[in-house]
Design an enzyme around this catalytic site. Structure first.
Site, PDB file in Angstrom:
ATOM      1  N   ASP A 169       0.816  -1.213   0.000  1.00  0.00           N
ATOM      2  CA  ASP A 169       0.000   0.000   0.000  1.00  0.00           C
ATOM      3  C   ASP A 169       0.850   1.263   0.000  1.00  0.00           C
ATOM      4  OD1 ASP A 169      -2.162  -1.665   0.083  1.00  0.00           O
ATOM      5  OD2 ASP A 169      -3.211  -0.511   1.616  1.00  0.00           O
ATOM      6  N   CYS A 172       4.840  -2.407   8.426  1.00  0.00           N
ATOM      7  CA  CYS A 172       5.083  -1.081   9.006  1.00  0.00           C
ATOM      8  C   CYS A 172       4.911  -1.093  10.519  1.00  0.00           C
ATOM      9  CB  CYS A 172       4.171  -0.053   8.359  1.00  0.00           C
ATOM     10  SG  CYS A 172       4.396   0.065   6.584  1.00  0.00           S
ATOM     11  N   GLU A 218      -6.831   4.510  -0.274  1.00  0.00           N
ATOM     12  CA  GLU A 218      -6.481   5.084   1.021  1.00  0.00           C
ATOM     13  C   GLU A 218      -6.095   6.550   0.873  1.00  0.00           C
ATOM     14  OE1 GLU A 218      -4.943   1.312   3.665  1.00  0.00           O
ATOM     15  OE2 GLU A 218      -3.458   2.723   2.906  1.00  0.00           O
ATOM     16  N   CYS A 227       0.912  -8.267   4.848  1.00  0.00           N
ATOM     17  CA  CYS A 227       0.503  -6.878   4.647  1.00  0.00           C
ATOM     18  C   CYS A 227      -0.992  -6.702   4.412  1.00  0.00           C
ATOM     19  CB  CYS A 227       1.343  -6.245   3.552  1.00  0.00           C
ATOM     20  SG  CYS A 227       3.075  -6.037   4.071  1.00  0.00           S
ATOM     21  N   ASP A 228      -1.379  -5.450   4.201  1.00  0.00           N
ATOM     22  CA  ASP A 228      -2.743  -4.962   4.385  1.00  0.00           C
ATOM     23  C   ASP A 228      -3.855  -5.834   3.817  1.00  0.00           C
ATOM     24  OD1 ASP A 228      -2.358  -1.457   4.766  1.00  0.00           O
ATOM     25  OD2 ASP A 228      -0.759  -2.920   4.743  1.00  0.00           O
ATOM     26  N   LYS A 229      -3.885  -6.043   2.510  1.00  0.00           N
ATOM     27  CA  LYS A 229      -4.999  -6.777   1.898  1.00  0.00           C
ATOM     28  C   LYS A 229      -4.695  -8.259   1.758  1.00  0.00           C
ATOM     29  CE  LYS A 229      -6.220  -2.663   1.664  1.00  0.00           C
ATOM     30  NZ  LYS A 229      -4.886  -2.236   2.083  1.00  0.00           N
ATOM     31  N   SER A 273      -5.532   4.984   5.588  1.00  0.00           N
ATOM     32  CA  SER A 273      -4.501   4.079   6.080  1.00  0.00           C
ATOM     33  C   SER A 273      -4.676   3.903   7.577  1.00  0.00           C
ATOM     34  CB  SER A 273      -3.120   4.665   5.796  1.00  0.00           C
ATOM     35  OG  SER A 273      -2.145   4.092   6.622  1.00  0.00           O
TER      36      SER A 273
END
Length: 586
Positions: free
Chosen positions: A103, A219, A466, A144-146, A492
């Site tokens: 992202d 992150c 985002e 990570c995110d998705k 985010s």
């Protein structure tokens, strides 16, 4: 031992035995057994396995490894440790690749349109590989995110439902610059605003960007990737301490190894996702999410996971739990601590321990009930997990409703200053993130404004991009306690301030946010969960009617490719922005 206790023990033992899956019932037998499967076996032998492997469980390792995503660059080594565990426990490992969008790298340009939609592609790929190759079990190596929610969505689909364990790759170590620990999201993104405001030099900006991310891992704060990792543990889909153990640690390797061993045992116990991912598991995830002040994106992802598992999840449940559960952890962006601090303080088991009265009984991949894991957790640092003196009596997220958000909107209230939780101001309306960014950078936003960014929802974006760029620059330019921002897009996990996302219905679906005009007075009331525009019902209705006509002639942003198909199927953010194909839930 009393007769009663002996009888009870026998019943428990018998129950466990009855759950074991005989080797003759392995799913992989569909491609291994019988003369008709000689061609299948020939192809399997081509991979290098031996005839003795044909009687063992076949375990798929879905790996999101790539060289471009920092949270995934170390996964080649973790794959090896998972393989070791599988082989030691008597299984046969098969690694296959899964896509993953970073992202941070895709943000602020065309690439961000693909981030949330990639979740659906990932889910489809997991389903495809599991069903096509008849795996007996899955290890989801993600970070990570998705990627994490996407993998889980594919694995928990009703037509897949084979034993599955999640191994999250772990958080990144904090960076270090000018005597302070640093992170990607707060320091580098907000540094853009500082530079634009003339508060730091170009040399300082370059030094910071070189030191903020010292190596592999997700992150460093409680952003979307790490929040989802924590919720995997809370739902019982990962082994204890998996979420917080650092990417670069030997502990992460040991957890990967033990996860490999455990998945083989789970196959024989028939411990499937449908037994783990229950209504209670979702409840526990929301409790932990709100107690820690996790990313607003988790609302989307938990809704989507529940949908795939056939579990009913009303958006209002988030707010009901938020009213009860105290906010006991504040990592970046809401606070100044990092995931490494949470791990040292006892990790998710410690968080579960202090939240026991809010949790519900549920089996986990470890074979233990989540309440048993909670009982064994210990808080090692009360300055990180502040259960005796919580930051607030309410959870980190809030769901707002009103004539601007009939289906709801989401805000990370733990990252909003107390004086900004009620805000009234004139709307300054933009039809894209780029328009808003240009206005902010050219100092066209003034104190008291409510920035409105629309046509960035699931359909309108498409992909619900985002908004970390605008929110970070607002912070860096010193406007965070002077303006508010609302959008039908999303933020985010690193966003802080009065930034309200997921406004539903979105503009592209005819939602009220689509009829706002410059100067309309917006009322934000987080304590009372309200989001309204000061318009009469007559005026609002007339504007909405005109909007329907405008939408009918509005040009599509993507006329070909994957996103053109995505727009046709994606649902509202209030439903998790899933590609809806059914209506049934259990």
């Amino acid at each position: 031992m009393s007769t009663h206790k002996r009888t009870r023990k026998k019943k428990i033992t018998a129950q466990k035995t009855s759950q074991h899956l005989p080797s003759k019932d392995l799913v992989s037998n569909q491609i291994k057994k019988g003369s008709i499967r000689a061609p299948h076996r020939a192809l399997l032998y081509a991979t290098g396995i031996s005839s003795s492997d044909l009687s063992k469980p076949f375990i798929g390792i879905a790996s999101a490894y790539s060289d471009i995503v920092p949270g995934h660059i170390h996964m080649r080594e973790l794959e090896r440790w998972i393989e070791r565990g599988i082989v030691e426990a008597g299984g046969v490992p098969f690694v296959f690749g899964v896509i993953g969008v970073c992202d941070g790298i895709s943000m602020g340009h065309l690439g961000m349109h693909y981030s949330l939609p990639s979740r659906e592609l990932i889910a489809d790929s997991i389903e495809t590989m599991a069903k096509a190759h008849c795996f007996d079990g899955l290890v989801l190596l993600t970070n990570c995110d998705k990627i994490t929610p996407g993998m889980i969505m594919g694995a928990v689909r009703l037509n897949v439902n084979i034993p599955t364990i999640v191994v999250t790759g772990g958080p990144m170590l904090a960076g270090y610059y000018k005597g302070k620990r640093r992170s990607l999201v707060r320091d580098t993104f907000e540094a853009v605003g500082l530079f634009e405001a003339g508060k730091i030099t170009a040399e300082e900006l370059q030094d910071l960007e070189c030191r903020a991310c010292p190596g592999a891992g997700s992150c460093q704060g409680l952003y979307t990737a790490n929040t989802m990792a924590c919720l995997c543990e809370a739902m019982g889909l990962s082994l204890p301490y998996c979420a917080t153990s650092l990417a670069v640690s030997s502990e992460k390797k040991r957890i990967a190894y033990e996860s490999g061993r455990r998945i083989v045992q789970m196959v024989y116990e028939n411990l499937t996702p449908m037994r783990i991912l229950t209504q209670n598991a979702i409840n526990n995830a929301i409790v932990v999410d709100l107690a820690m002040g996790g990313s607003t994106n988790t609302v989307l992802h938990l809704k989507a996971i529940a949908y795939e598992a056939g579990v009913k999840l009303d958006l209002k449940l988030f707010d009901e739990i938020s009213r009860m559960v105290p906010n006991i952890v504040r990592l970046e962006p809401a606070g100044d601590l990092y995931m490494e601090d949470l791990h040292k303080a006892g990790g998710i088991p410690a968080v579960l321990n202090v939240l026991r009265k809010f949790l519900k009984s549920n089996i986990s991949v470890s074979g233990k009930d989540i309440l048993e894991i909670a009982a064994q957790g210990r808080v090692e640092d009360e300055e990180v997990i502040k259960y005796k003196k919580p930051y607030s009596t309410e959870g980190g997220l809030a769901i707002l409703y009103g004539n601007l958000a009939p289906e709801g909107a989401v805000v990370k209230q733990s990252a909003v200053l107390p004086q900004m939780r009620k805000f009234i101001g004139p709307a300054v309306v933009f039809n894209s993130e780029q328009e808003a960014m240009n206005a902010i950078l050219h100092k066209k936003i003034k104190k008291g404004d409510v920035i409105v960014i629309r046509y960035e929802g699931p359909k309108g974006g498409p992909g619900m991009r985002e908004m970390l760029g605008p929110t970070s620059i607002i912070q860096g330019m010193g406007l965070a306690d002077k303006v508010a921002l609302i959008t039908d897009g999303r933020f985010s996990g690193g966003t802080r301030g009065p930034c309200i996302g997921h406004v539903s219905p979105e503009a592209a679906a005819g939602g009220p946010i689509g009829v706002l005009q410059d100067g309309d007075i917006i009322e934000i009331d987080i304590p009372n969960r309200k989001l309204n525009v000061r318009l009469t019902s007559t005026e609002l209705g007339a504007r909405l009617a005109r909007l329907q006509g405008e939408l009918a002639t509005r040009e599509k942003k993507f006329k070909t490719g994957w996103l053109s198909r995505y727009v046709e199927l994606v649902t509202s953010a209030s439903e998790g922005a899933v590609l809806k194909t059914r209506n049934t839930v259990k």
